[in-house]
Enzyme design. Structure first.
Site, PDB file in Angstrom:
ATOM      1  N   SER A 150       0.763  -1.157   0.024  1.00 21.84           N
ATOM      2  CA  SER A 150      -0.050   0.083   0.015  1.00 21.84           C
ATOM      3  C   SER A 150       0.910   1.150  -0.012  1.00 21.84           C
ATOM      4  O   SER A 150       1.683   1.441  -0.802  1.00 21.84           O
ATOM      5  CB  SER A 150      -0.855  -0.060   1.250  1.00 21.84           C
ATOM      6  OG  SER A 150      -1.708   0.893   1.404  1.00 21.84           O
ATOM      7  N   ASP A 303      -2.580   5.931  -4.522  1.00 25.16           N
ATOM      8  CA  ASP A 303      -1.750   5.275  -3.637  1.00 25.16           C
ATOM      9  C   ASP A 303      -1.057   4.226  -4.717  1.00 25.16           C
ATOM     10  O   ASP A 303      -1.615   3.804  -5.855  1.00 25.16           O
ATOM     11  CB  ASP A 303      -2.166   4.995  -2.408  1.00 25.16           C
ATOM     12  CG  ASP A 303      -2.982   3.615  -2.773  1.00 25.16           C
ATOM     13  OD1 ASP A 303      -3.981   3.596  -3.532  1.00 25.16           O
ATOM     14  OD2 ASP A 303      -3.377   3.108  -1.502  1.00 25.16           O
ATOM     15  N   ASP A 305      -1.058   0.985  -5.027  1.00 26.15           N
ATOM     16  CA  ASP A 305      -2.017  -0.263  -5.720  1.00 26.15           C
ATOM     17  C   ASP A 305      -3.226   0.427  -6.019  1.00 26.15           C
ATOM     18  O   ASP A 305      -4.117  -0.560  -6.328  1.00 26.15           O
ATOM     19  CB  ASP A 305      -1.878  -1.298  -4.724  1.00 26.15           C
ATOM     20  CG  ASP A 305      -2.694  -0.920  -3.177  1.00 26.15           C
ATOM     21  OD1 ASP A 305      -2.462   0.137  -2.784  1.00 26.15           O
ATOM     22  OD2 ASP A 305      -3.530  -1.825  -2.932  1.00 26.15           O
ATOM     23  N   ASP A 307      -5.884   1.615  -4.698  1.00 22.55           N
ATOM     24  CA  ASP A 307      -7.244   1.468  -4.048  1.00 22.55           C
ATOM     25  C   ASP A 307      -7.604   2.538  -3.418  1.00 22.55           C
ATOM     26  O   ASP A 307      -8.863   2.630  -3.000  1.00 22.55           O
ATOM     27  CB  ASP A 307      -7.159   0.259  -3.293  1.00 22.55           C
ATOM     28  CG  ASP A 307      -6.167   0.292  -2.180  1.00 22.55           C
ATOM     29  OD1 ASP A 307      -5.320   1.370  -1.936  1.00 22.55           O
ATOM     30  OD2 ASP A 307      -6.212  -0.884  -1.343  1.00 22.55           O
TER      31      ASP A 307
END
Length: 577
Positions: A150, A303, A305, A307
């Site tokens: 993350s 961010d 990734d 999400d």
């Protein structure tokens, strides 16, 4: 520096064990030259928690490396083979982000699963986490893995596990997988020998199916057609969003999308930011500067990734300000429900979901539209779990959490910044078509439903003594609760560990119908809410503050905003933080 014998013994076992030459050389270097790093790398096992693994990369039992990832994957494979024993072919999807070694860890995971007879769909290059959630269901998989840490610093990587419903693991599967992982005593138990026949690369075809679903969410294509030149700056902050989000925005009809070239470079070193976290103002600095240069109206940053998304908009003085996660969630829910009502889409079985630390403003909005709203524990997996439980019975419209994660519709079962970016841009176009900005639309929501203001502080308490201090703090709040905060009486206390809600005014008590969690909430007579909760992943105790005021005129907004900020400061002072 003295190193305890058991740590040296653990490290030396890697010199004798079935580890590759490079790993053994690095371990030998730590033993001989770097005792501090040796201790941190070997003093414990990297814990496989309810979400999977997350840690610093390197050799050692407490690090993300081929062997810790391999053991985790072997444990997962062992559980899958027990849980789906009657299935002819167990299937898994694997995706990864831009972090250093993400591709390698994804390959290790694919190798171990395939060596255990499990069919693997491995993405051909980096992809957003929400696309992995979509792919699990689309490809009828029983599990999924995404390699990401993350928004953690560049030294970190992680490993998140999903179940067949496309959501992150929850009970009982999380604890069962953890048990299987802990049962792996040696790397010799891990099957690393790849079975090429069981590994299939996937990519563009899944992208197209996913993007088609995302495009189908648009509720105002006619308005976007009129406002298609809305000036948007988007940055992936070196992450996976670069692959799909500009494409998704264009599929919605937006034609004026500007990027930050330096941050379009995919890199696990995140060279332009200290932290790739869209919750932090510094992460959006370059994008806001670009927005000033091109006279943009909206800034969005995702961010690594993809999400979660951070948003910046122009305020009443035409300066860019950051929205917090609660404000973006309020705009999203207000827009969705307004459009559903105007389009006569309501059938009476719709619902919204938020977490217990997310603004009560969402509840006010949902109730005004007579739409059911549910509170769940912190963590998007609980939102997904409720969607799964109500599938076929009720219709999920949207939901979110204060930590910048949102979801619309249910073809993904995790927070989704691809969807969020498209919907926020659409809301901006919808507002502009009415002569408004996102900021003035937010003020209108406050005028209609009440002015809610939220803030969060985290108190860091490191080490064993810190963990003990956090425990003592929670016990104090639990067994000797505050009855007056900032001169306002506490009227309700919710304790999610004891699963009890006490009404102090009525001297009554009722059960909380949610899983146990070490969280306490205080509700004050003046409408304020304070939530206290230890972090599950860091040595922190978090305090969430929500205050409420009445906004009667748009012209009073800035004064009222300052007063609410001051009220939060006074609450913090009264708690001695």
């Amino acid at each position: 520096m003295k190193v305890e014998k058991n740590i040296i013994d653990r490290a030396r076992s890697w010199l004798q064990g079935n580890y590759d030459k490079e790993t053994k050389e690095q371990v030998a270097h730590l033993i001989e030259k770097d005792p501090a790093s040796l201790i941190d790398a070997f003093y414990k096992d990297l814990e496989f928690g309810t979400g999977g693994l997350r840690g610093i990369m390197g050799v050692g039992t407490n690090r993300m490396n081929k062997y810790t990832v391999g053991m985790a994957t072997q444990g997962l494979a062992n559980y899958l083979k027990k849980e789906f024993a009657g299935k002819n072919q167990i299937k898994a999807a694997i995706a990864y982000d831009n972090r250093n070694n993400s591709t390698f860890f994804a390959q290790v995971s694919a190798n171990v699963l395939s060596a255990n007879g499990i069919k693997v769909f491995l993405f051909d290059e980096l992809r957003p986490t929400p696309e992995l959630s979509f792919a699990i269901r689309h490809l009828n998989c029983q599990t999924g893995i995404v390699i990401t840490a993350s928004h953690n610093p560049k030294e970190y990587n992680g490993y998140k596990v999903y179940w067949e419903d496309g959501a992150q693991l929850i009970e009982p599967h999380d604890k069962n997988v953890i048990r299987e992982v802990r049962n792996i005593q040696s790397v010799d138990e891990v099957k690393f020998d790849r079975n090429d026949e069981l590994i299939e690369q996937v990519g563009k075809k899944i992208d197209n199916e996913y993007l088609k679903k995302v495009q189908g969410l648009s509720l105002s294509p006619d308005i976007i057609a009129k406002q298609n030149d809305l000036r948007i700056v988007y940055t992936p902050i070196h992450g996976t969003g670069v692959l799909l989000i500009p494409q998704a925005l264009k599929s919605f009809g937006f034609t004026n999308i500007f990027n930050v070239p330096e941050q379009n470079i995919v890199s696990g070193d995140f060279p332009t930011v200290k932290s790739p976290n869209p919750e932090e103002p510094a992460a959006l600095e370059m994008a806001i500067k670009k927005a000033g240069e091109v006279d943009a109206e909206l800034v969005m940053a995702t961010d690594p990734d993809a999400d979660r998304v951070g948003i910046a908009v122009r305020d009443l003085h035409n300066k860019f300000v950051l929205l917090n996660g609660n404000q973006t969630a309020a705009l999203l829910i207000y827009y969705l429900l307004t459009k559903w009502k105007n389009s006569k889409k309501f059938r009476g079985n719709e619902f919204i979901v938020k977490t217990i630390v997310t603004s009560e403003l969402l509840k006010e909005i949902a109730l005004s539209y007579q739409v059911e709203i549910f509170d769940v524990l912190t963590g998007f997996k609980y939102i997904a779990d409720l969607i799964n439980k109500l599938e076929g019975e009720k219709t999920f419209i949207g939901g979110g959490e204060e930590s910048y994660g949102y979801l619309v519709d249910d073809f993904v079962r995790d927070k989704d910044a691809v969807i969020s970016c498209c919907m926020v841009a659409e809301i901006a176009a919808w507002a502009k078509d009415q002569g408004k900005s996102l900021y003035t639309l937010l003020i209108e929501i406050y005028l209609k439903y009440g002015f809610y203001k939220e803030s969060l502080i985290s108190v860091v308490k490191k080490g064993k003594s810190g963990a003990e201090e956090i425990q003592r703090m929670m016990e104090g709040y639990r067994y000797n609760p505050l009855l007056l905060i900032n001169n306002s009486p506490v009227i309700r206390i919710k304790d999610f560990l004891l699963q009890k809600e006490k009404n102090l005014k009525e001297e009554s008590e009722k059960p909380i119908e949610l899983p146990k969690s070490n969280v306490i909430q205080f509700y004050l007579e003046d409408g304020s809410k304070i939530t206290v909760r230890p972090s599950g992943t860091e040595p922190k105790i978090k305090f969430y503050f929500s205050v409420k005021g009445e906004l009667k005129r748009k012209e009073d907004f800035e004064n009222k905003n300052a007063l609410l900020d001051h009220q939060i400061i006074k609450i913090i002072e009264s708690l001695g933080l």
